[in-house]
Scaffold this motif. Structure first.
Motif, mmCIF file in Angstrom:
data_model
loop_
_atom_site.group_PDB
_atom_site.id
_atom_site.type_symbol
_atom_site.label_atom_id
_atom_site.label_comp_id
_atom_site.label_asym_id
_atom_site.label_seq_id
_atom_site.Cartn_x
_atom_site.Cartn_y
_atom_site.Cartn_z
ATOM 1 N N GLU A 224 37.704 32.443 25.841
ATOM 2 C CA GLU A 224 36.952 33.512 26.512
ATOM 3 C C GLU A 224 37.738 34.150 27.654
ATOM 4 O OE1 GLU A 224 32.999 32.227 27.542
ATOM 5 O OE2 GLU A 224 32.443 31.977 25.432
ATOM 6 N N SER A 225 38.509 33.342 28.368
ATOM 7 C CA SER A 225 39.302 33.900 29.474
ATOM 8 C C SER A 225 40.647 34.441 28.975
ATOM 9 C CB SER A 225 39.553 32.845 30.548
ATOM 10 O OG SER A 225 40.458 31.861 30.082
ATOM 11 N N GLU A 226 40.896 34.265 27.677
ATOM 12 C CA GLU A 226 42.173 34.662 27.070
ATOM 13 C C GLU A 226 43.337 34.053 27.870
ATOM 14 O OE1 GLU A 226 42.303 38.937 26.142
ATOM 15 O OE2 GLU A 226 40.100 38.884 26.207
ATOM 16 N N HIS A 227 43.201 32.789 28.149
ATOM 17 C CA HIS A 227 44.205 32.034 28.912
ATOM 18 C C HIS A 227 44.508 32.712 30.242
ATOM 19 C CE1 HIS A 227 45.051 29.134 25.691
ATOM 20 N NE2 HIS A 227 44.756 30.141 24.905
ATOM 21 N N SER A 228 43.482 33.195 30.893
ATOM 22 C CA SER A 228 43.473 33.825 32.226
ATOM 23 C C SER A 228 43.750 35.323 32.200
ATOM 24 C CB SER A 228 44.443 33.148 33.211
ATOM 25 O OG SER A 228 45.773 33.597 33.037
ATOM 26 N N LYS A 229 44.072 35.883 31.060
ATOM 27 C CA LYS A 229 44.414 37.314 30.987
ATOM 28 C C LYS A 229 43.199 38.219 31.173
ATOM 29 C CE LYS A 229 48.427 36.489 28.109
ATOM 30 N NZ LYS A 229 48.996 36.588 26.778
ATOM 31 N N ASN A 230 42.006 37.732 30.808
ATOM 32 C CA ASN A 230 40.780 38.503 30.973
ATOM 33 C C ASN A 230 40.187 38.134 32.346
ATOM 34 O OD1 ASN A 230 38.058 39.382 30.961
ATOM 35 N ND2 ASN A 230 38.018 39.350 28.722
ATOM 36 N N LYS A 231 40.462 38.977 33.326
ATOM 37 C CA LYS A 231 40.095 38.654 34.712
ATOM 38 C C LYS A 231 38.592 38.566 34.923
ATOM 39 C CE LYS A 231 44.393 40.058 36.680
ATOM 40 N NZ LYS A 231 45.117 40.617 37.793
ATOM 41 N N ASP A 232 37.814 39.414 34.231
ATOM 42 C CA ASP A 232 36.351 39.351 34.378
ATOM 43 C C ASP A 232 35.822 38.016 33.849
ATOM 44 O OD1 ASP A 232 36.210 41.874 35.524
ATOM 45 O OD2 ASP A 232 35.784 42.882 33.618
ATOM 46 N N GLN A 233 36.281 37.627 32.675
ATOM 47 C CA GLN A 233 35.854 36.348 32.102
ATOM 48 C C GLN A 233 36.350 35.173 32.943
ATOM 49 O OE1 GLN A 233 33.796 35.344 29.551
ATOM 50 N NE2 GLN A 233 33.172 37.484 29.628
ATOM 51 N N GLN A 234 37.563 35.296 33.471
ATOM 52 C CA GLN A 234 38.092 34.230 34.327
ATOM 53 C C GLN A 234 37.179 34.027 35.531
ATOM 54 O OE1 GLN A 234 40.947 32.133 33.843
ATOM 55 N NE2 GLN A 234 39.829 31.055 35.457
ATOM 56 N N GLU A 235 36.761 35.127 36.139
ATOM 57 C CA GLU A 235 35.884 35.031 37.310
ATOM 58 C C GLU A 235 34.524 34.432 36.930
ATOM 59 O OE1 GLU A 235 34.551 34.811 41.029
ATOM 60 O OE2 GLU A 235 36.631 35.183 40.430
ATOM 61 N N LYS A 236 33.996 34.796 35.760
ATOM 62 C CA LYS A 236 32.729 34.214 35.303
ATOM 63 C C LYS A 236 32.867 32.707 35.130
ATOM 64 C CE LYS A 236 30.811 38.284 33.030
ATOM 65 N NZ LYS A 236 30.455 38.918 31.755
ATOM 66 N N TRP A 237 33.975 32.290 34.542
ATOM 67 C CA TRP A 237 34.212 30.861 34.349
ATOM 68 C C TRP A 237 34.384 30.154 35.697
ATOM 69 C CZ3 TRP A 237 33.672 27.398 30.574
ATOM 70 C CH2 TRP A 237 33.458 27.880 29.283
ATOM 71 N N ASN A 238 35.121 30.766 36.618
ATOM 72 C CA ASN A 238 35.290 30.165 37.951
ATOM 73 C C ASN A 238 33.923 29.873 38.570
ATOM 74 O OD1 ASN A 238 38.063 30.611 37.671
ATOM 75 N ND2 ASN A 238 38.106 32.314 39.122
ATOM 76 N N GLN A 239 33.044 30.870 38.525
ATOM 77 C CA GLN A 239 31.717 30.725 39.120
ATOM 78 C C GLN A 239 30.873 29.704 38.353
ATOM 79 O OE1 GLN A 239 29.925 34.591 39.712
ATOM 80 N NE2 GLN A 239 31.688 35.327 40.878
ATOM 81 N N PHE A 240 30.932 29.752 37.032
ATOM 82 C CA PHE A 240 30.169 28.813 36.214
ATOM 83 C C PHE A 240 30.576 27.366 36.519
ATOM 84 C CE2 PHE A 240 30.244 26.164 32.352
ATOM 85 C CZ PHE A 240 28.879 26.028 32.146
ATOM 86 N N ILE A 241 31.873 27.096 36.504
ATOM 87 C CA ILE A 241 32.354 25.727 36.715
ATOM 88 C C ILE A 241 31.991 25.237 38.116
ATOM 89 C CG2 ILE A 241 34.411 24.264 36.884
ATOM 90 C CD1 ILE A 241 35.640 26.150 34.670
ATOM 91 N N GLN A 242 32.201 26.084 39.118
ATOM 92 C CA GLN A 242 31.874 25.677 40.488
ATOM 93 C C GLN A 242 30.375 25.428 40.648
ATOM 94 O OE1 GLN A 242 34.182 24.673 42.626
ATOM 95 N NE2 GLN A 242 35.548 25.196 40.945
ATOM 96 N N GLY A 243 29.554 26.281 40.033
ATOM 97 C CA GLY A 243 28.105 26.096 40.088
ATOM 98 C C GLY A 243 27.663 24.798 39.431
ATOM 99 N N GLU A 244 28.250 24.489 38.274
ATOM 100 C CA GLU A 244 27.905 23.245 37.573
ATOM 101 C C GLU A 244 28.341 22.016 38.374
ATOM 102 O OE1 GLU A 244 26.457 22.763 34.134
ATOM 103 O OE2 GLU A 244 25.664 24.631 34.942
#
Length: 191
Positions: free
Chosen positions: A155-175
């Motif tokens: 989903e983050s395209e190995h960090s290349k998709n910055k929007d998805q990367q930010e969503k994952w950052n927030q998701f992981i930190q929230g969990e």
């Protein structure tokens, strides 16, 4: 000595041996999330794979050890990072380091999910069978973690998709925050 006692004693010796092996590894070739949650490029010690399409590789996962004590089975679950198997081609990118950090954070997330499951699971078996039941539960969470790691990269395209990367950052930190009560590496399952 009854067969059950012999089996329990042998199981105890195996757990003790496994635990002692883990303690030795803890000092030399692994980074444990509970000791050092934040990675730096200095932690990536493997030689970069120049043929790889990727800029970095984080080798993280879970480690489990079990010991019998008077209260039951003491289970230690750790999120681990393997420096000698992790590499990067770009030691200057903080953005890329964050992507790799999230792999380590996902490992910690699944360690916490496993600890939570241990605290609410209704164990049906006893003795050596309970030991196997714990291992089966652990393998299930390890498998879930591996799938989540792949989904994160896709989903983050190995960090290349910055929007998805930010969503994952927030998701992981929230969990991680939601499961903060399960950050203690040790859990005891009564007999």
């Amino acid at each position: 000595m009854s067969m059950l006692r012999k089996t329990s004693f042998l199981l105890f010796l195996l757990c003790l041996l496994f635990s002692l092996t883990n303690v030795a590894q803890r000092k030399s070739n692994l980074i444990y999330f509970d000791d050092q949650p934040d990675l730096s490029w200095k932690n990536f010690k493997a030689k970069a794979n120049k043929r790889s399409n990727y800029q970095a590789l984080t080798y993280s996962g879970l480690e489990l050890s079990m010991q019998f004590d008077a209260d039951g089975i003491r289970i230690s679950t750790y999120a681990i990072f393997k420096p000698r198997e992790s590499w990067t081609k770009n030691k200057k990118s903080a953005y890329l380091l964050n992507h790799e950090q999230q792999h380590f954070n996902l490992s910690e997330l699944y360690a916490r999910k496993f600890r939570e499951a241990l605290s609410i699971h209704s164990f049906k078996k006893s003795g050596a069978d309970r030991f196997k039941e714990i291992q089966t539960l652990y393998k299930s969470f390890y498998s879930q973690m591996e799938k989540q790691q792949k989904k994160y990269d896709k989903e983050s395209e190995h960090s290349k998709n910055k929007d998805q990367q930010e969503k994952w950052n927030q998701f992981i930190q929230g969990e991680l925050l939601e499961l903060k009560n399960f950050n203690d590496t040790e859990t005891t399952v009564p007999f």
